[in-house]
Design a protein around this motif. Structure first.
Motif, PDB file in Angstrom:
ATOM      1  N   LYS A 134      46.801  34.798  37.595  1.00 15.21           N
ATOM      2  CA  LYS A 134      48.254  34.624  37.680  1.00 15.21           C
ATOM      3  C   LYS A 134      48.823  34.004  36.409  1.00 15.21           C
ATOM      4  O   LYS A 134      49.913  34.365  35.958  1.00 15.21           O
ATOM      5  N   ASP A 135      48.082  33.060  35.824  1.00 13.31           N
ATOM      6  CA  ASP A 135      48.526  32.465  34.558  1.00 13.31           C
ATOM      7  C   ASP A 135      48.517  33.498  33.443  1.00 13.31           C
ATOM      8  O   ASP A 135      49.414  33.517  32.586  1.00 13.31           O
ATOM      9  N   LEU A 136      47.491  34.337  33.425  1.00 12.55           N
ATOM     10  CA  LEU A 136      47.432  35.407  32.421  1.00 12.55           C
ATOM     11  C   LEU A 136      48.606  36.379  32.608  1.00 12.55           C
ATOM     12  O   LEU A 136      49.199  36.843  31.622  1.00 12.55           O
ATOM     13  N   ALA A 137      48.928  36.662  33.856  1.00 13.27           N
ATOM     14  CA  ALA A 137      50.038  37.582  34.146  1.00 13.27           C
ATOM     15  C   ALA A 137      51.353  37.008  33.626  1.00 13.27           C
ATOM     16  O   ALA A 137      52.166  37.732  33.011  1.00 13.27           O
ATOM     17  N   LEU A 138      51.576  35.722  33.842  1.00 14.24           N
ATOM     18  CA  LEU A 138      52.807  35.091  33.357  1.00 14.24           C
ATOM     19  C   LEU A 138      52.872  35.075  31.841  1.00 14.24           C
ATOM     20  O   LEU A 138      53.916  35.327  31.244  1.00 14.24           O
ATOM     21  N   ALA A 139      51.723  34.786  31.215  1.00 12.63           N
ATOM     22  CA  ALA A 139      51.694  34.679  29.762  1.00 12.63           C
ATOM     23  C   ALA A 139      51.913  36.017  29.074  1.00 12.63           C
ATOM     24  O   ALA A 139      52.538  36.077  28.013  1.00 12.63           O
ATOM     25  N   THR A 140      51.430  37.088  29.675  1.00 12.27           N
ATOM     26  CA  THR A 140      51.556  38.407  29.047  1.00 12.27           C
ATOM     27  C   THR A 140      52.850  39.107  29.437  1.00 12.27           C
ATOM     28  O   THR A 140      53.216  40.113  28.817  1.00 12.27           O
ATOM     29  N   ALA A 141      53.528  38.590  30.460  1.00 17.90           N
ATOM     30  CA  ALA A 141      54.790  39.213  30.891  1.00 17.90           C
ATOM     31  C   ALA A 141      55.974  38.722  30.077  1.00 17.90           C
ATOM     32  O   ALA A 141      57.069  39.284  30.166  1.00 17.90           O
ATOM     33  N   LYS A 142      55.758  37.678  29.282  1.00 16.39           N
ATOM     34  CA  LYS A 142      56.872  37.108  28.511  1.00 16.39           C
ATOM     35  C   LYS A 142      57.298  38.045  27.372  1.00 16.39           C
ATOM     36  O   LYS A 142      56.469  38.721  26.786  1.00 16.39           O
ATOM     37  N   ARG A 185      41.222  43.366  37.669  1.00 17.67           N
ATOM     38  CA  ARG A 185      41.448  44.726  38.169  1.00 17.67           C
ATOM     39  C   ARG A 185      41.831  44.705  39.647  1.00 17.67           C
ATOM     40  O   ARG A 185      42.760  45.392  40.074  1.00 17.67           O
ATOM     41  N   ASN A 186      41.100  43.886  40.441  1.00 20.67           N
ATOM     42  CA  ASN A 186      41.366  43.842  41.881  1.00 20.67           C
ATOM     43  C   ASN A 186      42.730  43.248  42.209  1.00 20.67           C
ATOM     44  O   ASN A 186      43.355  43.636  43.205  1.00 20.67           O
ATOM     45  N   MET A 187      43.198  42.320  41.392  1.00 19.51           N
ATOM     46  CA  MET A 187      44.508  41.725  41.610  1.00 19.51           C
ATOM     47  C   MET A 187      45.617  42.528  40.934  1.00 19.51           C
ATOM     48  O   MET A 187      46.768  42.113  40.912  1.00 19.51           O
ATOM     49  N   ARG A 188      45.238  43.658  40.356  1.00 23.20           N
ATOM     50  CA  ARG A 188      46.183  44.630  39.792  1.00 23.20           C
ATOM     51  C   ARG A 188      46.933  44.111  38.570  1.00 23.20           C
ATOM     52  O   ARG A 188      48.037  44.579  38.270  1.00 23.20           O
ATOM     53  N   LEU A 189      46.330  43.146  37.865  1.00 18.44           N
ATOM     54  CA  LEU A 189      46.951  42.732  36.611  1.00 18.44           C
ATOM     55  C   LEU A 189      46.838  43.848  35.584  1.00 18.44           C
ATOM     56  O   LEU A 189      47.823  44.192  34.917  1.00 18.44           O
ATOM     57  N   THR A 190      45.645  44.420  35.457  1.00 18.05           N
ATOM     58  CA  THR A 190      45.412  45.515  34.520  1.00 18.05           C
ATOM     59  C   THR A 190      44.138  46.254  34.902  1.00 18.05           C
ATOM     60  O   THR A 190      43.185  45.633  35.390  1.00 18.05           O
ATOM     61  N   PRO A 191      44.077  47.556  34.680  1.00 18.08           N
ATOM     62  CA  PRO A 191      42.835  48.299  34.892  1.00 18.08           C
ATOM     63  C   PRO A 191      41.926  48.241  33.666  1.00 18.08           C
ATOM     64  O   PRO A 191      40.807  48.754  33.693  1.00 18.08           O
ATOM     65  N   ASN A 192      42.417  47.609  32.597  1.00 16.88           N
ATOM     66  CA  ASN A 192      41.709  47.628  31.316  1.00 16.88           C
ATOM     67  C   ASN A 192      41.245  46.230  30.918  1.00 16.88           C
ATOM     68  O   ASN A 192      41.762  45.630  29.964  1.00 16.88           O
ATOM     69  N   ALA A 193      40.303  45.688  31.674  1.00 15.54           N
ATOM     70  CA  ALA A 193      39.700  44.389  31.365  1.00 15.54           C
ATOM     71  C   ALA A 193      38.206  44.610  31.167  1.00 15.54           C
ATOM     72  O   ALA A 193      37.516  45.083  32.071  1.00 15.54           O
ATOM     73  N   THR A 194      37.695  44.258  29.990  1.00 13.41           N
ATOM     74  CA  THR A 194      36.327  44.620  29.631  1.00 13.41           C
ATOM     75  C   THR A 194      35.575  43.441  29.012  1.00 13.41           C
ATOM     76  O   THR A 194      36.034  42.878  28.005  1.00 13.41           O
ATOM     77  N   PRO A 195      34.415  43.039  29.568  1.00  7.79           N
ATOM     78  CA  PRO A 195      33.547  42.054  28.900  1.00  7.79           C
ATOM     79  C   PRO A 195      33.058  42.619  27.569  1.00  7.79           C
ATOM     80  O   PRO A 195      32.797  43.817  27.448  1.00  7.79           O
ATOM     81  N   SER A 240      52.474  40.321  41.086  1.00 10.81           N
ATOM     82  CA  SER A 240      53.662  41.109  41.430  1.00 10.81           C
ATOM     83  C   SER A 240      53.725  42.376  40.584  1.00 10.81           C
ATOM     84  O   SER A 240      53.120  42.467  39.512  1.00 10.81           O
ATOM     85  N   ASN A 241      54.471  43.347  41.073  1.00  4.00           N
ATOM     86  CA  ASN A 241      54.599  44.626  40.355  1.00  4.00           C
ATOM     87  C   ASN A 241      55.149  44.447  38.949  1.00  4.00           C
ATOM     88  O   ASN A 241      54.748  45.146  38.012  1.00  4.00           O
ATOM     89  N   SER A 242      56.060  43.511  38.797  1.00  2.00           N
ATOM     90  CA  SER A 242      56.688  43.298  37.490  1.00  2.00           C
ATOM     91  C   SER A 242      55.725  42.725  36.462  1.00  2.00           C
ATOM     92  O   SER A 242      55.970  42.803  35.254  1.00  2.00           O
ATOM     93  N   GLU A 243      54.625  42.120  36.922  1.00  2.00           N
ATOM     94  CA  GLU A 243      53.658  41.508  36.016  1.00  2.00           C
ATOM     95  C   GLU A 243      52.452  42.406  35.745  1.00  2.00           C
ATOM     96  O   GLU A 243      51.599  42.066  34.929  1.00  2.00           O
ATOM     97  N   GLN A 244      52.360  43.518  36.424  1.00  2.00           N
ATOM     98  CA  GLN A 244      51.243  44.427  36.207  1.00  2.00           C
ATOM     99  C   GLN A 244      51.413  45.138  34.874  1.00  2.00           C
ATOM    100  O   GLN A 244      52.531  45.411  34.430  1.00  2.00           O
TER     101      GLN A 244
END
Length: 246
Positions: A238-246, A121-131, A41-45
């Motif tokens: 989705k779990d990462l999105a919830l954890a970082t949105a807190k 990146r594709n699910m729009r969580l963040t554009p900054n994910a790097t191995p 969701s937009n609020s979790e991006q």
């Protein structure tokens, strides 16, 4: 036993490629496209920076196993069975991608951060994910907001083959190969610089099965293995999105 197991896999590969010619394309697992259409969701991006480590491989020292019935003359007409603990390195992840016979190869532990980062990146969580192996040596690891680590516990593909009577009835459409797939991995999310106290630790599992016949499901091993990733990786994001949105 190891040589017979390898010969058995080679025979299966040759038979499956007989109808598609001799050229086989290699697809690196870390760049394997995943069929995912979901997004957070937009609020979790976020624009937070995530650093992803390869998975710790806990699958053990056993590469594969051939059941005793597979080695007994006459008995093996009724049952040939085996399982592989490292299917992505066994040459059995065969598919037809872009109209070409393809074998997906690579190591899942090292490919995992690429697959997850691409999906983040594709699910729009963040554009900054790097191995981590894409990081320049001059970049400070402390500059990342979050760190993702994990453990790969299981990736077993098991097959059971019946030659009499099912393979003989294959021309009528009867299935004669039965494939079971399992996958289990654990993901931990840490706040950057605080690797002793995870914000999230969760285990993800997958179990499914497919049947293979003379005319269908020849990519069953690939479908089960990649299907496990396509089912679980969106849940991870989705779990990462919830954890970082807190």
């Amino acid at each position: 036993m190891t040589s017979r197991y390898g010969l058995f896999l080679l025979i299966i590969l040759c038979l499956s490629l007989a109808a598609s010619g001799c050229s086989v394309r290699a697809q690196q697992l870390k760049s394997q496209p995943l069929n995912i259409t979901e997004s957070v969701s937009n609020s979790e991006q976020t624009t937070a920076k995530f650093l992803l480590y390869p998975l710790e491989d806990l699958r053990g020292g056993e590469y594969g196993y051939l059941y005793p019935s597979s080695l007994i003359p006459a008995v093996n007409f009724f049952h040939i069975g085996s399982y592989n603990q490292y299917p992505e390195q066994a040459g059995i992840l065969q598919s037809n991608q872009g109209g070409k016979a393809t074998v997906t190869v690579g190591s899942l532990p090292s490919a995992f951060p690429y697959l997850l980062a691409d999906l983040m990146r594709n699910m729009r969580l963040t554009p900054n994910a790097t191995p981590i192996d894409q990081i320049n040596t001059k970049v400070k690891l402390a500059s990342f907001d979050y760190v993702i680590m994990g453990k790969l516990k299981n990736t077993k593909l098991t097959q059971h083959i019946n030659m009499i009577p099912l393979a003989l009835l294959g021309i009528l459409g009867a299935p004669y190969i039965f494939v079971n797939g399992e996958m289990e991995f654990e993901i931990s999310l840490y706040k950057g610089g605080k690797l002793d106290n995870p914000l999230l630790t969760k285990t993800y599992t997958f179990k499914d099965s497919m049947v293979v016949g003379l005319y269908y499901n020849h990519s069953a091993y690939f479908d089960l293995f990649i299907g496990a990733l396509e089912k679980n990786l969106p849940i991870v994001v989705k779990d990462l999105a919830l954890a970082t949105a807190k």
